[in-house]
Design an enzyme around this catalytic site. Structure first.
Site, mmCIF file in Angstrom:
data_model
loop_
_atom_site.group_PDB
_atom_site.id
_atom_site.type_symbol
_atom_site.label_atom_id
_atom_site.label_comp_id
_atom_site.label_asym_id
_atom_site.label_seq_id
_atom_site.Cartn_x
_atom_site.Cartn_y
_atom_site.Cartn_z
ATOM 1 N N MET A 91 -3.372 -7.073 -1.724
ATOM 2 C CA MET A 91 -2.800 -7.605 -0.478
ATOM 3 C C MET A 91 -3.696 -8.649 0.170
ATOM 4 S SD MET A 91 -3.305 -4.262 1.938
ATOM 5 C CE MET A 91 -4.920 -3.485 2.102
ATOM 6 N N GLY A 138 0.816 -1.197 0.000
ATOM 7 C CA GLY A 138 0.000 0.000 0.000
ATOM 8 C C GLY A 138 0.851 1.249 0.000
ATOM 9 N N HIS A 145 -5.403 0.588 9.530
ATOM 10 C CA HIS A 145 -6.504 1.383 10.118
ATOM 11 C C HIS A 145 -7.665 1.561 9.134
ATOM 12 C CE1 HIS A 145 -5.207 5.737 8.764
ATOM 13 N NE2 HIS A 145 -5.198 4.874 7.772
ATOM 14 N N ASP A 187 1.064 -2.250 -4.596
ATOM 15 C CA ASP A 187 -0.202 -1.540 -4.484
ATOM 16 C C ASP A 187 -1.074 -1.888 -5.685
ATOM 17 O OD1 ASP A 187 -2.180 0.311 -3.589
ATOM 18 O OD2 ASP A 187 -0.613 1.594 -2.754
ATOM 19 N N LYS A 196 2.204 1.109 6.219
ATOM 20 C CA LYS A 196 2.019 2.456 6.761
ATOM 21 C C LYS A 196 0.600 2.912 6.460
ATOM 22 C CE LYS A 196 3.249 7.300 6.279
ATOM 23 N NZ LYS A 196 1.862 7.688 5.940
#
Length: 371
Positions: free
Chosen positions: A253, A209, A270, A232, A266
């Site tokens: 992913m 990502g 979340h 990505d 990173k």
């Protein structure tokens, strides 16, 4: 003889009145706090910090107006904008000359983060986060309507933030520039504070990502012996073709993660709920060797500090920033900002019994996972 002290009943009334007024002012402050964000966005779009920086000393208002092409009829309005930005700590105001003309200077905040030629420039991040696609206006509807999409963003736009990025080139470009600015800033902090401990000796690193590759490029520059790659979605890594410092790998992913000594995540986890985080981390575990052979997963995320936790190193403003960002993310994606206990539960479920947390900024930390 009658006491000169205030009547107790009257005193209670005065206290109640004072509390009512403070409460009223506090409510208004919350209502209009978005004006701070809008004014910051305006400052970034106009390039106020750049003009002051290029001048090399406090800039008179008349000169600033000319350099920014502010309409003469807007002079007083611009002065009012600057008054708020000074109050927010973004600029400093003084007077100079016989006519006492007001002048404006940079503060440490604007000098570091709003000057576009600086390495720490966060103007693209400001513009990406304070975007007109904001979906918080429909939070109440999202909370109370059954069978609605998983996020308020989906409800507001009819598609997820990832789908919008793939279909809207302007939004995608703004978002990627914002993420790149943040990644560059975080990379500098990490490399300065714990670079050798985290990346020393690694033969290969893949940034899952990793967007436009700012973090991977910084690592490759600091550790040229380490092969760095960005993994990505295809429409994201297409901009990386031709970058001599990092390889571009397109993929999902949730299906696999390319093998490497270390995997970086990173601001990825979340975005996702706990179950999806476990799926992603299990794919990361398949991609890296065990701890004895130098394998690790490197996560850069917030570790929430709750207000009832005793930690003298955490400032109230940091806690408020984490709470604000958590609700921001709640509207944007199905994930959340997590406490250490919540992170630990996910790590264990994904098969990582060992982890360490290193604070790298007031609101964010670097987490290393091992198995």
């Amino acid at each position: 003889m009658e006491s000169m002290n205030e009547n107790p009943i009257q005193g209670d009334h005065q206290v109640a009145k004072a509390e009512l007024m403070r409460g009223h002012d506090h409510l208004w402050n919350i209502i209009f706090s978005y004006v701070n964000s809008m004014s910051l966005k305006c400052a970034a779009e106009l390039g106020i910090a750049d003009e002051i920086y290029r001048h090399g000393q406090p800039l008179p208002l008349s000169v600033l107006l000319t350099k920014l092409s502010i309409l003469p009829s807007r002079t007083d309005s611009f002065r009012r904008l600057m008054r708020l930005l000074v109050h927010c700590g973004l600029f400093a105001r003084s007077t100079a000359g016989d006519e006492k003309e007001e002048t404006y200077a940079l503060t440490p905040i604007s000098a570091s983060f709003l000057v576009t030629s600086k390495a720490e420039n966060m103007s693209p991040f400001v513009l990406a986060m304070i975007d007109p696609v904001d979906s918080h206006h429909c939070l109440s509807r999202w909370f109370t309507t059954a069978d609605e999409p998983s996020t308020a963003f989906d409800l507001f736009h009819g598609k997820s933030v990832f789908e919008l990025s793939g279909n809207n080139p302007e939004f995608n470009a703004n978002f990627n520039r914002g993420m790149a600015a943040d990644a560059s800033f975080m990379a500098k902090l990490i490399l300065q504070q714990c670079g050798n401990d985290v990346f020393g000796g690694l033969r290969s690193v893949v940034d899952v990502g990793g967007g436009s590759g700012a973090l991977a490029t910084a690592i490759a520059g600091a550790f040229p012996q380490t092969k760095c790659a960005v993994f990505d979605l295809p429409h994201v890594v297409s901009s990386l073709q031709g970058n001599p410092m990092v390889a571009a790998i397109a993929g999902d992913m949730f299906e696999f993660v390319p093998p490497a000594d270390a995997v970086i995540l990173k601001w990825v986890l979340h975005d996702w709920n706990d179950e999806d985080c476990v799926r992603i981390l299990r794919n990361c575990k398949k991609a890296i060797p065990p701890k004895e052979e130098g394998g690790k997963v490197i996560i850069i995320e917030m570790v929430m500090k709750l207000e009832n936790e005793e930690d003298g190193s955490i400032h109230d403003e940091t806690i408020e920033t984490q709470l604000l960002f958590d609700v921001f993310m709640m509207a944007l994606a199905p994930g959340k900002e997590r406490s250490e206990a919540e992170w630990k539960s996910i790590f264990l479920a994904a098969g990582f019994p060992g982890y360490s947390i290193t604070p790298i900024l007031g609101s964010r930390s670097l987490i290393q996972l091992f198995y």
